[in-house]
Write a protein that holds these residues in place. Structure first.
Motif, PDB file in Angstrom:
ATOM      1  N   GLU A   1       0.825  -1.216   0.000  1.00 23.19           N
ATOM      2  CA  GLU A   1       0.000   0.000   0.000  1.00 23.19           C
ATOM      3  C   GLU A   1       0.854   1.260   0.000  1.00 23.19           C
TER       4      GLU A   1
ATOM      5  N   GLU B   1      -0.757  -0.189 -12.615  1.00 19.91           N
ATOM      6  CA  GLU B   1      -0.986   0.929 -13.525  1.00 19.91           C
ATOM      7  C   GLU B   1      -0.110   0.822 -14.769  1.00 19.91           C
TER       8      GLU B   1
ATOM      9  N   THR C   1      -2.895  -1.437  -7.868  1.00 20.57           N
ATOM     10  CA  THR C   1      -3.525  -0.298  -8.520  1.00 20.57           C
ATOM     11  C   THR C   1      -2.713   0.974  -8.270  1.00 20.57           C
ATOM     12  N   GLY C   2      -2.437   1.688  -9.358  1.00 22.38           N
ATOM     13  CA  GLY C   2      -1.699   2.935  -9.257  1.00 22.38           C
ATOM     14  C   GLY C   2      -0.201   2.763  -9.138  1.00 22.38           C
ATOM     15  N   ARG C   3       0.282   1.538  -9.226  1.00 22.64           N
ATOM     16  CA  ARG C   3       1.709   1.304  -9.071  1.00 22.64           C
ATOM     17  C   ARG C   3       2.383   0.956 -10.399  1.00 22.64           C
TER      18      ARG C   3
ATOM     19  N   GLY D   1      -4.219  -4.923 -10.960  1.00 24.37           N
ATOM     20  CA  GLY D   1      -4.431  -3.498 -11.163  1.00 24.37           C
ATOM     21  C   GLY D   1      -3.194  -2.663 -11.392  1.00 24.37           C
TER      22      GLY D   1
ATOM     23  N   TYR E   1      -6.805  -5.736  -5.883  1.00 25.26           N
ATOM     24  CA  TYR E   1      -6.223  -4.625  -6.645  1.00 25.26           C
ATOM     25  C   TYR E   1      -5.068  -3.967  -5.886  1.00 25.26           C
TER      26      TYR E   1
ATOM     27  N   SER F   1      -3.812  -8.292 -13.520  1.00 28.46           N
ATOM     28  CA  SER F   1      -5.104  -8.569 -12.873  1.00 28.46           C
ATOM     29  C   SER F   1      -5.195  -7.922 -11.501  1.00 28.46           C
TER      30      SER F   1
END
Length: 183
Positions: A66, A132, A99-101, A130, A96, A128
């Protein structure tokens, strides 16, 4: 700059994969990034194999994902795929978690027959989850990695040049992503 989580999915304490990641971590640190290493083999087996999402070590690993802006995932290739140990961890992370990484997949193995494991086994899982941006990964033959007498990693020259290019490409993509997120 950015925080990079450097994950070794090798079950071996004498892992070439982990030594390779720590070597590449130094290059990312030289570019100004904070690198946090995570050797999955140090997590409790009972938590990983038992699917214990609430185990403190699993929660701590999840928190590392995170906090990271970018993730480098390194794994040895076994049976044409990433390690089962890495699979155990990825299965315990939120769907996810990436996500954003920005993510860099790397693999090591004994045969060029496994070179496609990065793109056909690891990349789909990362997508899968997420990610980025998954930068071009790299497969390194075990025979191109050796431990020098002083304990440092000795990488065959051409392989080292390719790895520098791949890591620099990841770092550049990460830096762009971080600037966009701030701006």
């Amino acid at each position: 700059m950015a925080t990079v989580l450097s994950v070794s999915g090798s079950p071996s304490a004498a892992s070439r994969t982990a030594r390779l990641l720590r070597h590449l971590d130094a290059r990312l640190t030289d570019r100004g990034h904070e690198v946090v290493p995570l050797d999955v083999r140090t997590l409790p087996a009972e938590a990983l194999l038992g699917g214990d999402f609430g185990h403190p070590a699993v929660r701590e690993a999840t928190a590392l994902f995170e906090r990271a802006d970018g993730v480098v995932i390194g794994t040895p290739v076994y049976k044409a795929a990433y390690s089962g140990l890495l699979k155990c961890l990825l299965d315990l992370l939120p769907q996810y978690a990436l996500t954003g990484r920005t993510v860099l997949p790397l693999a090591t193995g004994g045969s060029t027959a496994h070179v496609l494991a990065v793109d056909y086994a690891l990349r789909p899982v990362l997508a899968s989850m997420g990610a980025e941006h998954i930068t071009p990964g790299w497969f390194v033959l075990d025979k191109h990695l050796a431990t020098a007498p002083d304990g440092t990693l000795d990488i065959e020259a051409e392989t080292a040049r390719h790895l520098e290019r791949v890591v620099d490409g990841f770092a550049t993509a990460l830096e762009r992503s971080t600037l966009l997120a701030v701006g």
